[in-house]
Design a protein around this motif. Structure first.
Motif, PDB file in Angstrom:
ATOM      1  N   MET A   1      19.882  55.427   2.998  1.00 22.77           N
ATOM      2  CA  MET A   1      18.490  55.498   3.423  1.00 22.77           C
ATOM      3  C   MET A   1      18.186  56.883   3.990  1.00 22.77           C
ATOM      4  SD  MET A   1      18.028  51.702   5.129  1.00 22.77           S
ATOM      5  CE  MET A   1      19.431  51.839   6.222  1.00 22.77           C
ATOM      6  N   GLN A   2      16.927  57.092   4.297  1.00 22.01           N
ATOM      7  CA  GLN A   2      16.478  58.366   4.845  1.00 22.01           C
ATOM      8  C   GLN A   2      16.307  58.236   6.351  1.00 22.01           C
ATOM      9  OE1 GLN A   2      15.825  61.273   2.993  1.00 22.01           O
ATOM     10  NE2 GLN A   2      15.629  62.256   4.988  1.00 22.01           N
TER      11      GLN A   2
ATOM     12  N   LEU B   1      13.142  45.943   6.839  1.00 21.77           N
ATOM     13  CA  LEU B   1      12.537  47.217   6.463  1.00 21.77           C
ATOM     14  C   LEU B   1      11.896  47.077   5.091  1.00 21.77           C
ATOM     15  CD1 LEU B   1      15.393  49.716   7.466  1.00 21.77           C
ATOM     16  CD2 LEU B   1      13.414  49.052   8.829  1.00 21.77           C
ATOM     17  N   PHE B   2      10.782  47.784   4.904  1.00 19.65           N
ATOM     18  CA  PHE B   2      10.077  47.718   3.627  1.00 19.65           C
ATOM     19  C   PHE B   2      10.145  49.052   2.879  1.00 19.65           C
ATOM     20  CE2 PHE B   2       8.300  44.395   6.268  1.00 19.65           C
ATOM     21  CZ  PHE B   2       8.331  43.302   5.403  1.00 19.65           C
ATOM     22  N   SER B   3      10.971  49.954   3.362  1.00 20.83           N
ATOM     23  CA  SER B   3      11.238  51.214   2.666  1.00 20.83           C
ATOM     24  C   SER B   3      12.625  51.681   3.078  1.00 20.83           C
ATOM     25  CB  SER B   3      10.196  52.282   3.027  1.00 20.83           C
ATOM     26  OG  SER B   3      10.341  52.680   4.380  1.00 20.83           O
ATOM     27  N   ARG B   4      13.164  52.619   2.332  1.00 19.58           N
ATOM     28  CA  ARG B   4      14.509  53.116   2.641  1.00 19.58           C
ATOM     29  C   ARG B   4      14.416  54.239   3.675  1.00 19.58           C
ATOM     30  NH1 ARG B   4      17.474  53.758  -3.135  1.00 19.58           N
ATOM     31  NH2 ARG B   4      19.089  54.610  -1.785  1.00 19.58           N
ATOM     32  N   GLU B   5      13.764  53.927   4.765  1.00 21.15           N
ATOM     33  CA  GLU B   5      13.598  54.875   5.861  1.00 21.15           C
ATOM     34  C   GLU B   5      13.955  54.177   7.164  1.00 21.15           C
ATOM     35  OE1 GLU B   5       9.550  56.064   5.739  1.00 21.15           O
ATOM     36  OE2 GLU B   5       9.699  57.044   3.776  1.00 21.15           O
TER      37      GLU B   5
ATOM     38  N   LEU C   1      16.557  44.762   3.738  1.00 21.62           N
ATOM     39  CA  LEU C   1      15.793  45.825   3.088  1.00 21.62           C
ATOM     40  C   LEU C   1      15.048  45.249   1.892  1.00 21.62           C
ATOM     41  CD1 LEU C   1      15.080  48.835   2.768  1.00 21.62           C
ATOM     42  CD2 LEU C   1      17.212  49.111   1.470  1.00 21.62           C
ATOM     43  N   LYS C   2      13.728  45.290   1.972  1.00 19.58           N
ATOM     44  CA  LYS C   2      12.883  44.824   0.869  1.00 19.58           C
ATOM     45  C   LYS C   2      12.203  46.040   0.252  1.00 19.58           C
ATOM     46  CE  LYS C   2      11.836  40.275   2.877  1.00 19.58           C
ATOM     47  NZ  LYS C   2      10.753  39.342   3.296  1.00 19.58           N
ATOM     48  N   TRP C   3      12.577  46.342  -0.993  1.00 17.94           N
ATOM     49  CA  TRP C   3      11.983  47.506  -1.648  1.00 17.94           C
ATOM     50  C   TRP C   3      12.139  47.364  -3.160  1.00 17.94           C
ATOM     51  CZ3 TRP C   3      15.147  51.322  -4.172  1.00 17.94           C
ATOM     52  CH2 TRP C   3      16.513  51.048  -4.099  1.00 17.94           C
ATOM     53  N   ASN C   4      11.201  47.937  -3.879  1.00 17.40           N
ATOM     54  CA  ASN C   4      11.198  47.891  -5.348  1.00 17.40           C
ATOM     55  C   ASN C   4      11.338  46.466  -5.879  1.00 17.40           C
ATOM     56  OD1 ASN C   4      10.898  50.629  -5.440  1.00 17.40           O
ATOM     57  ND2 ASN C   4      12.995  51.083  -6.062  1.00 17.40           N
TER      58      ASN C   4
END
Length: 243
Positions: A238-239, A7-11, A199-202
């Motif tokens: 996550m959302q 995932l590239f966002s917390r969704e 999870l890849k983000w920030n």
């Protein structure tokens, strides 16, 4: 080898069918938790209640008290290869640590003890599973009103996970298990496979298992709280989105 979802966002997205099943199942599961907790409180000596549950019943949210306004309930679910499974329930409670007369004092800063409900959850899981197995085994001899009725038994067999106070039963059946330990209480639960997530983000990367939290408010479904649980047990929330 298990496939990892990146995932590239917390969704994270849930299908409408899954959400509908979780909404219905979470209420049934919570009723079984509350029913069993009420039974334990009615029959356990205070010393065993304190050792096994560790949370004053007066501050626990429960339908069976006729007052379920206190505390927050957070069920933990896994979408396993065989369907949705509930592995535990956290009831977050605040217990006042001061005498009543001090609580009522004007301009007095109150002191509280936080209970995360994890020990209570795991003991409940073990008690419920033991009663389920014994009810199924001895059902012909239990009369017309066993503690768990047919609907309860179906809910437990569908959504609960085998949980015991020792690992013998799981080892005997060659089932992988996880040990939960809190003070002097040890509980063993069958290990349920959960989807792997990256999870890849920030600019960072977190790997772990995809877990689904279900919030309960006044014993009603109050939404999903998905999270990634890493190898150290840390949670990244996550959302949830429904499509």
């Amino acid at each position: 080898m298990k496939t990892k979802t990146t995932l590239f966002s917390r969704e994270i997205t849930y299908g409408k069918k899954d959400v509908a099943e979780l909404e219905n199942a979470s209420i049934k599961v919570q009723l079984i938790y509350d029913k069993t907790l009420f039974m334990l409180h009615s029959h356990l000596p205070d010393s065993l209640w304190d050792a096994w549950i560790g949370v004053p019943y007066s501050i626990i949210s429960s339908l069976y008290k006729g007052n379920n306004d206190s505390g927050t309930i957070f069920q933990k679910w896994i979408q396993s290869p065989t369907g949705w499974k509930c592995i535990g329930c956290e009831r977050h409670c605040l217990e006042s640590t001061e005498p009543l007369e001090e609580e009522n004092a004007v301009n007095h800063e109150r002191q509280y003890k936080f209970h995360n409900g994890i020990r209570q959850s795991m003991v409940l899981q073990a008690v419920i599973w033991s009663m389920y197995e014994n009810t199924v085994l001895f059902k012909p001899f239990l009369g017309d009103e066993p503690f768990f009725d047919d609907d309860d038994l179906h809910t437990i067999s569908s959504y609960f996970v085998p949980t015991y106070l020792n690992e013998f039963h799981l080892i005997e059946r060659s089932k992988p298990c996880k040990e939960y330990k809190d003070q002097n209480i040890r509980v063993f639960q069958e290990w349920i496979s959960a989807p792997d997530l990256v999870l890849k983000w920030n600019g960072g990367l977190t790997e772990g298992r995809w877990m689904t939290g279900v919030y309960m408010d006044h014993s009603r479904f109050a939404g999903l709280g998905p999270y990634l649980k890493d190898s150290k047990g840390q949670r990244t929330y996550m959302q949830a989105y429904v499509q």
